[in-house]
Design a protein around this motif. Structure first.
Motif, short mmCIF file in Angstrom:
data_model
loop_
_atom_site.label_atom_id
_atom_site.label_comp_id
_atom_site.label_asym_id
_atom_site.label_seq_id
_atom_site.Cartn_x
_atom_site.Cartn_y
_atom_site.Cartn_z
N ALA A 2 0.81 -1.22 0.00
CA ALA A 2 0.00 0.00 0.00
C ALA A 2 0.85 1.27 0.00
O ALA A 2 0.50 2.25 -0.66
CB ALA A 2 -0.95 0.00 1.20
N THR A 3 1.96 1.27 0.70
CA THR A 3 2.81 2.46 0.78
C THR A 3 3.41 2.80 -0.57
O THR A 3 3.34 3.94 -1.04
CB THR A 3 3.93 2.26 1.82
OG1 THR A 3 3.33 1.97 3.09
CG2 THR A 3 4.79 3.51 1.95
N LYS A 4 3.99 1.80 -1.22
CA LYS A 4 4.58 2.05 -2.54
C LYS A 4 3.51 2.36 -3.57
O LYS A 4 3.72 3.16 -4.47
CB LYS A 4 5.43 0.86 -2.98
CG LYS A 4 6.70 0.75 -2.17
CD LYS A 4 7.63 -0.27 -2.75
CE LYS A 4 8.82 -0.40 -1.84
NZ LYS A 4 10.06 -0.17 -2.47
N PHE A 5 2.33 1.73 -3.45
CA PHE A 5 1.27 2.02 -4.40
C PHE A 5 0.78 3.46 -4.23
O PHE A 5 0.45 4.12 -5.22
CB PHE A 5 0.11 1.04 -4.28
CG PHE A 5 -0.87 1.20 -5.40
CD1 PHE A 5 -0.57 0.71 -6.67
CD2 PHE A 5 -2.05 1.88 -5.21
CE1 PHE A 5 -1.45 0.90 -7.72
CE2 PHE A 5 -2.94 2.07 -6.25
CZ PHE A 5 -2.63 1.58 -7.51
N ALA A 6 0.77 3.97 -3.03
CA ALA A 6 0.39 5.37 -2.80
C ALA A 6 1.37 6.31 -3.50
O ALA A 6 0.97 7.35 -4.04
CB ALA A 6 0.33 5.67 -1.31
N GLU A 7 2.65 5.95 -3.52
CA GLU A 7 3.65 6.73 -4.27
C GLU A 7 3.31 6.73 -5.76
O GLU A 7 3.38 7.76 -6.42
CB GLU A 7 5.05 6.15 -4.08
CG GLU A 7 5.62 6.26 -2.69
CD GLU A 7 6.95 5.52 -2.57
OE1 GLU A 7 7.68 5.39 -3.59
OE2 GLU A 7 7.26 5.06 -1.45
N TYR A 8 2.95 5.56 -6.26
CA TYR A 8 2.55 5.45 -7.67
C TYR A 8 1.36 6.36 -7.96
O TYR A 8 1.37 7.12 -8.92
CB TYR A 8 2.20 4.00 -8.02
CG TYR A 8 1.39 3.91 -9.28
CD1 TYR A 8 1.98 4.02 -10.52
CD2 TYR A 8 -0.01 3.78 -9.21
CE1 TYR A 8 1.21 3.98 -11.69
CE2 TYR A 8 -0.76 3.73 -10.37
CZ TYR A 8 -0.15 3.85 -11.59
OH TYR A 8 -0.91 3.84 -12.73
N GLU A 9 0.32 6.24 -7.14
CA GLU A 9 -0.89 7.03 -7.39
C GLU A 9 -0.62 8.53 -7.41
O GLU A 9 -1.14 9.23 -8.28
CB GLU A 9 -1.96 6.73 -6.33
CG GLU A 9 -2.68 5.44 -6.53
CD GLU A 9 -3.82 5.27 -5.56
OE1 GLU A 9 -4.93 4.95 -6.02
OE2 GLU A 9 -3.62 5.45 -4.34
N ALA A 10 0.18 9.01 -6.47
CA ALA A 10 0.46 10.45 -6.42
C ALA A 10 1.10 10.94 -7.71
O ALA A 10 0.71 11.99 -8.25
CB ALA A 10 1.37 10.75 -5.22
N GLY A 11 2.06 10.21 -8.22
CA GLY A 11 2.71 10.61 -9.46
C GLY A 11 1.85 10.39 -10.69
O GLY A 11 1.80 11.24 -11.59
N ALA A 12 1.13 9.27 -10.74
CA ALA A 12 0.32 8.94 -11.91
C ALA A 12 -0.80 9.93 -12.12
O ALA A 12 -1.09 10.32 -13.26
CB ALA A 12 -0.24 7.53 -11.78
N VAL A 13 -1.43 10.36 -11.04
CA VAL A 13 -2.53 11.33 -11.17
C VAL A 13 -2.02 12.64 -11.76
O VAL A 13 -2.67 13.23 -12.64
CB VAL A 13 -3.23 11.55 -9.81
CG1 VAL A 13 -4.15 12.76 -9.86
CG2 VAL A 13 -4.01 10.31 -9.42
N GLN A 14 -0.85 13.09 -11.33
CA GLN A 14 -0.31 14.35 -11.86
C GLN A 14 -0.03 14.25 -13.36
O GLN A 14 -0.28 15.19 -14.11
CB GLN A 14 0.96 14.75 -11.10
CG GLN A 14 0.70 15.11 -9.64
CD GLN A 14 -0.37 16.17 -9.49
OE1 GLN A 14 -0.35 17.20 -10.14
NE2 GLN A 14 -1.34 15.89 -8.63
N ILE A 15 0.47 13.12 -13.80
CA ILE A 15 0.74 12.93 -15.23
C ILE A 15 -0.57 12.84 -16.00
O ILE A 15 -0.70 13.42 -17.09
CB ILE A 15 1.63 11.70 -15.46
CG1 ILE A 15 3.01 11.94 -14.82
CG2 ILE A 15 1.77 11.41 -16.96
CD1 ILE A 15 3.89 10.72 -14.76
N ALA A 16 -1.56 12.17 -15.44
CA ALA A 16 -2.87 12.09 -16.10
C ALA A 16 -3.47 13.48 -16.29
O ALA A 16 -4.01 13.80 -17.35
CB ALA A 16 -3.81 11.20 -15.29
N ILE A 17 -3.35 14.33 -15.28
CA ILE A 17 -3.87 15.69 -15.36
C ILE A 17 -3.21 16.44 -16.51
O ILE A 17 -3.88 17.19 -17.24
CB ILE A 17 -3.69 16.43 -14.01
CG1 ILE A 17 -4.65 15.83 -12.97
CG2 ILE A 17 -3.89 17.93 -14.16
CD1 ILE A 17 -4.38 16.29 -11.55
N ARG A 18 -1.91 16.24 -16.71
CA ARG A 18 -1.20 16.89 -17.83
C ARG A 18 -1.80 16.52 -19.18
O ARG A 18 -1.69 17.27 -20.14
CB ARG A 18 0.27 16.48 -17.84
CG ARG A 18 1.15 17.35 -17.02
CD ARG A 18 2.58 17.06 -17.36
NE ARG A 18 2.94 15.75 -16.82
CZ ARG A 18 4.17 15.28 -16.79
NH1 ARG A 18 5.16 15.95 -17.31
NH2 ARG A 18 4.43 14.11 -16.26
#
Length: 114
Positions: free
Chosen positions: A34-50
């Motif tokens: 869960a901890t590493k997946f939360a890191e993934y989500e934080a970065g992935a959402v920012q790229i999706a917004i772009r």
């Protein structure tokens, strides 16, 4: 503007009235860390917004219909079109995040046009 037209003599069709059709991305994922997946989500959402992505739903208790096993997380995102979804997944900044996601989860994704 687009609209869905139902006809008795054929399957539903979408009439295109001069605007690009949106695409919806459905993702289901079951993380093992869960901890590493939360890191993934934080970065992935920012790229999706772009790429014009908008988070519509993030559900950790999805309703199962005609299915036996539930993903831990179900996500629904909206993009301007399928090309924007492809650009998101092909973004060079997303590559290390994809590797992280693949190392800490099982996931699947599908994009559909509206």
């Amino acid at each position: 503007m687009s609209r869905t037209v139902l006809r008795f003599d054929s399957s539903p069709t979408v009439e295109h009235l001069g605007e690009a059709l949106s695409a919806f991305l459905f993702i289901e994922v079951t993380p093992s860390d869960a901890t590493k997946f939360a890191e993934y989500e934080a970065g992935a959402v920012q790229i999706a917004i772009r790429h014009g992505g908008e988070l519509l739903a993030h559900d950790t208790d999805p309703l199962l219909i005609e299915r036996d096993n539930a993903p831990a997380i179900a996500v629904l995102m909206k993009f301007p079109d399928k090309q924007a979804v492809r650009a998101y997944f092909d973004d060079p900044d997303y590559a290390p995040l994809r590797e992280l996601r693949q190392s800490v989860s099982r996931a699947s994704a599908i994009a559909v046009g509206a």
